[in-house]
Scaffold this motif. Structure first.
Motif, PDB file in Angstrom:
ATOM      1  N   GLY A   1       0.829  -1.202   0.000  1.00 31.75           N
ATOM      2  CA  GLY A   1       0.000   0.000   0.000  1.00 31.75           C
ATOM      3  C   GLY A   1       0.858   1.244   0.000  1.00 31.75           C
ATOM      4  O   GLY A   1       1.966   1.251   0.536  1.00 31.75           O
ATOM      5  N   LEU A   2       0.347   2.283  -0.617  1.00 33.29           N
ATOM      6  CA  LEU A   2       1.090   3.544  -0.650  1.00 33.29           C
ATOM      7  C   LEU A   2       1.094   4.185   0.727  1.00 33.29           C
ATOM      8  O   LEU A   2       0.268   3.865   1.586  1.00 33.29           O
ATOM      9  CB  LEU A   2       0.505   4.486  -1.706  1.00 33.29           C
ATOM     10  N   THR A   3       2.032   5.084   0.942  1.00 33.59           N
ATOM     11  CA  THR A   3       2.143   5.767   2.232  1.00 33.59           C
ATOM     12  C   THR A   3       1.274   7.011   2.218  1.00 33.59           C
ATOM     13  O   THR A   3       1.578   7.990   1.542  1.00 33.59           O
ATOM     14  CB  THR A   3       3.605   6.150   2.529  1.00 33.59           C
ATOM     15  N   GLU A   4       0.166   6.961   2.951  1.00 42.77           N
ATOM     16  CA  GLU A   4      -0.711   8.126   3.049  1.00 42.77           C
ATOM     17  C   GLU A   4      -0.212   9.092   4.118  1.00 42.77           C
ATOM     18  O   GLU A   4      -0.263  10.304   3.948  1.00 42.77           O
ATOM     19  CB  GLU A   4      -2.139   7.681   3.393  1.00 42.77           C
ATOM     20  N   ASP A   5       0.271   8.545   5.218  1.00 43.01           N
ATOM     21  CA  ASP A   5       0.744   9.342   6.351  1.00 43.01           C
ATOM     22  C   ASP A   5       2.237   9.059   6.522  1.00 43.01           C
ATOM     23  O   ASP A   5       2.621   8.000   7.029  1.00 43.01           O
ATOM     24  CB  ASP A   5      -0.047   8.962   7.599  1.00 43.01           C
ATOM     25  N   ALA A   6       3.079   9.991   6.080  1.00 44.09           N
ATOM     26  CA  ALA A   6       4.531   9.775   6.108  1.00 44.09           C
ATOM     27  C   ALA A   6       5.046   9.553   7.525  1.00 44.09           C
ATOM     28  O   ALA A   6       5.923   8.704   7.750  1.00 44.09           O
ATOM     29  CB  ALA A   6       5.240  10.962   5.471  1.00 44.09           C
ATOM     30  N   SER A   7       4.512  10.295   8.496  1.00 38.50           N
ATOM     31  CA  SER A   7       4.985  10.146   9.879  1.00 38.50           C
ATOM     32  C   SER A   7       4.620   8.758  10.409  1.00 38.50           C
ATOM     33  O   SER A   7       5.405   8.142  11.147  1.00 38.50           O
ATOM     34  CB  SER A   7       4.397  11.233  10.779  1.00 38.50           C
ATOM     35  N   TYR A   8       3.456   8.252  10.026  1.00 38.76           N
ATOM     36  CA  TYR A   8       3.052   6.909  10.461  1.00 38.76           C
ATOM     37  C   TYR A   8       3.941   5.861   9.785  1.00 38.76           C
ATOM     38  O   TYR A   8       4.353   4.887  10.421  1.00 38.76           O
ATOM     39  CB  TYR A   8       1.584   6.657  10.136  1.00 38.76           C
ATOM     40  N   GLY A   9       4.226   6.062   8.507  1.00 37.18           N
ATOM     41  CA  GLY A   9       5.120   5.141   7.804  1.00 37.18           C
ATOM     42  C   GLY A   9       6.487   5.084   8.458  1.00 37.18           C
ATOM     43  O   GLY A   9       7.068   3.994   8.625  1.00 37.18           O
ATOM     44  N   ASP A  10       7.021   6.242   8.856  1.00 37.90           N
ATOM     45  CA  ASP A  10       8.318   6.286   9.538  1.00 37.90           C
ATOM     46  C   ASP A  10       8.240   5.569  10.894  1.00 37.90           C
ATOM     47  O   ASP A  10       9.173   4.866  11.293  1.00 37.90           O
ATOM     48  CB  ASP A  10       8.757   7.731   9.744  1.00 37.90           C
ATOM     49  N   MET A  11       7.110   5.770  11.596  1.00 38.35           N
ATOM     50  CA  MET A  11       6.943   5.111  12.897  1.00 38.35           C
ATOM     51  C   MET A  11       6.933   3.594  12.738  1.00 38.35           C
ATOM     52  O   MET A  11       7.541   2.869  13.548  1.00 38.35           O
ATOM     53  CB  MET A  11       5.638   5.577  13.548  1.00 38.35           C
ATOM     54  N   LEU A  12       6.275   3.094  11.690  1.00 38.28           N
ATOM     55  CA  LEU A  12       6.238   1.650  11.447  1.00 38.28           C
ATOM     56  C   LEU A  12       7.647   1.097  11.225  1.00 38.28           C
ATOM     57  O   LEU A  12       8.009   0.034  11.762  1.00 38.28           O
ATOM     58  CB  LEU A  12       5.369   1.339  10.227  1.00 38.28           C
ATOM     59  N   LYS A  13       8.441   1.826  10.459  1.00 39.08           N
ATOM     60  CA  LYS A  13       9.799   1.359  10.189  1.00 39.08           C
ATOM     61  C   LYS A  13      10.656   1.372  11.457  1.00 39.08           C
ATOM     62  O   LYS A  13      11.485   0.481  11.670  1.00 39.08           O
ATOM     63  CB  LYS A  13      10.426   2.211   9.085  1.00 39.08           C
ATOM     64  N   ARG A  14      10.428   2.365  12.321  1.00 40.36           N
ATOM     65  CA  ARG A  14      11.149   2.390  13.602  1.00 40.36           C
ATOM     66  C   ARG A  14      10.707   1.219  14.478  1.00 40.36           C
ATOM     67  O   ARG A  14      11.519   0.595  15.164  1.00 40.36           O
ATOM     68  CB  ARG A  14      10.904   3.718  14.333  1.00 40.36           C
ATOM     69  N   LEU A  15       9.408   0.894  14.449  1.00 42.68           N
ATOM     70  CA  LEU A  15       8.881  -0.213  15.235  1.00 42.68           C
ATOM     71  C   LEU A  15       9.486  -1.536  14.766  1.00 42.68           C
ATOM     72  O   LEU A  15       9.867  -2.382  15.587  1.00 42.68           O
ATOM     73  CB  LEU A  15       7.354  -0.253  15.113  1.00 42.68           C
ATOM     74  N   VAL A  16       9.596  -1.695  13.463  1.00 38.74           N
ATOM     75  CA  VAL A  16      10.210  -2.897  12.889  1.00 38.74           C
ATOM     76  C   VAL A  16      11.665  -3.011  13.335  1.00 38.74           C
ATOM     77  O   VAL A  16      12.133  -4.083  13.756  1.00 38.74           O
ATOM     78  CB  VAL A  16      10.104  -2.877  11.350  1.00 38.74           C
ATOM     79  N   ALA A  17      12.387  -1.884  13.257  1.00 36.61           N
ATOM     80  CA  ALA A  17      13.800  -1.894  13.664  1.00 36.61           C
ATOM     81  C   ALA A  17      13.944  -2.156  15.156  1.00 36.61           C
ATOM     82  O   ALA A  17      14.841  -2.901  15.598  1.00 36.61           O
ATOM     83  CB  ALA A  17      14.442  -0.565  13.287  1.00 36.61           C
ATOM     84  N   GLN A  18      13.067  -1.553  15.950  1.00 36.18           N
ATOM     85  CA  GLN A  18      13.131  -1.705  17.411  1.00 36.18           C
ATOM     86  C   GLN A  18      13.037  -3.179  17.829  1.00 36.18           C
ATOM     87  O   GLN A  18      13.727  -3.624  18.751  1.00 36.18           O
ATOM     88  CB  GLN A  18      11.989  -0.906  18.051  1.00 36.18           C
ATOM     89  N   HIS A  19      12.172  -3.924  17.139  1.00 39.05           N
ATOM     90  CA  HIS A  19      11.968  -5.338  17.491  1.00 39.05           C
ATOM     91  C   HIS A  19      12.789  -6.280  16.612  1.00 39.05           C
ATOM     92  O   HIS A  19      12.562  -7.484  16.612  1.00 39.05           O
ATOM     93  CB  HIS A  19      10.477  -5.674  17.398  1.00 39.05           C
TER      94      HIS A  19
END
Length: 366
Positions: free
Chosen positions: A218-236
């Motif tokens: 899916g395309l990124t509608e909310d850039a800040s949310y997309g960045d948060m998801l990538k940080r969450l992935v990296a965190q875990h």
């Protein structure tokens, strides 16, 4: 996508010549769809740049003069308001059908939108909702329009039928072994789609010793949310298990390659993505929101509150054990052909009523 598909089906079936007017420039991710519409014979118009409110009205009015439609179908509340104001500025009276798509199923919850609808309601030939909940909320917020009906969304069911060869090709392309369970979520990267819950559920599945990947398409509608998801992935430390696929034209192939489809959405209108997943036969885990209740009638579908990522992970694990549904789910009520027929019948009714009203007005003038 519903508007585009309906335009394509109506034109191909020679129900009439369909046109699509975009009030914003065509986005890059939508360009292949736009091109296909034009190749099919659908008349298309969109501005080259973002327009202000007055410029939008002028653009819509000019497009209406060029295309000269018998009926206007305005998908969502903002286009509906523009369309009804624009028709007041044209010489010919053109009936306007409003179709509401808000994920909240409460399109006129906002005070300003509600006020504008109450003013413009009498100019709507019909109001269409995609769920009964949305119809109830419309009556509650705005009263009863001239005509109100519910037409659930639909899609091209055959396009999403399971293909074993396509499954093998895509998994080989992604270098995913058969022992790896692929969890797929399709939808724009947005808090409403709640991809974060899927990331946390994957974490629990991996900790339980399962071999799994999460594909987020899916395309990124909310850039800040997309960045948060990538940080969450990296965190875990899930970078090797989560793929951000971006906008994809091959959703049918993705559904075929997946072992389970997830929709932990916080809100939806009447999800075309859910219908596509049902058509593919993939097991499904969705949130417990009311709009997904229709899907629970079908085998291989589970609902759970994704706020508990452990319960969510457990539900995914359970449907994975059941495997893909091999018999065809009866989705005839959600076929795009059926939906297109209902819209075509509505268009015939409102255009006939418009002509009768015009005839009455002329008679009264005499």
């Amino acid at each position: 996508m519903l508007a585009a598909t309906l335009a394509e089906v109506h034109t191909t079936a020679k129900v009439g010549v369909a046109g699509v007017i975009g009030i914003n420039p065509c986005e890059v991710a939508f360009r292949p769809v736009w091109t296909k519409l034009q190749e099919t014979g659908v008349w298309c118009a969109s501005p080259a740049r973002l327009l202000g409110r007055v410029e939008r009205l002028r653009f819509i009015r000019a497009s209406l003069r060029d295309f000269r439609p018998d009926v206007i179908v305005a998908h969502s509340v903002i286009p509906a308001a523009y369309a009804r104001v624009a028709t007041k500025l044209t010489v010919a009276a053109i009936p306007v059908v409003t179709v509401m798509h808000a994920a909240t199923n409460d399109d006129y919850a906002g005070g300003l939108l509600r006020l504008s609808e109450r003013i413009l309601k009498r100019d709507a030939a019909a109001v269409v909702t995609v769920t009964d909940t949305a119809a109830h909320n419309y009556r509650l917020r705005c009263g009863m329009p001239r005509r109100l009906l519910t037409i659930p969304n639909g899609t091209e069911l055959e396009r999403f039928a399971f293909d074993e060869n396509a499954r093998r090709r895509l998994r080989a392309e992604f270098e995913v072994d058969d022992s790896v369970s692929v969890v797929l979520q399709v939808g724009r990267l947005s808090p409403a789609k709640n991809q974060a819950a899927s990331v946390l559920a994957l974490k629990d599945m991996l900790h339980a010793g399962q071999s799994a990947e999460l594909w987020l398409a899916g395309l990124t509608e909310d850039a800040s949310y997309g960045d948060m998801l990538k940080r969450l992935v990296a965190q875990h430390r899930l970078s090797g298990n989560v793929r951000f696929l971006g906008s994809r034209p091959d959703v049918a192939a993705l559904l075929g390659a997946a072992d389970v489809y997830v929709m932990p959405s916080e809100r939806e209108a009447h999800s075309v993505a859910m219908i596509e997943a049902l058509a593919s036969g993939v097991p499904i885990v969705a949130s417990t929101i009311r709009v997904f209740e229709f899907a629970t009638r079908f085998s291989g579908v589970a609902t759970v509150d994704p706020a508990s990522h452990r319960d969510y992970a457990a539900a995914i694990t359970e449907v994975l054990a059941q495997g893909r549904i091999r018999h065809r789910r009866d989705l005839s009520a959600y076929s795009i052909a059926h939906v297109a027929e209902r819209y075509a019948a509505l268009f015939g009714d409102v255009t006939l009523r418009s002509r009768l009203d015009a005839g009455t007005a002329l008679e009264g003038g005499k």
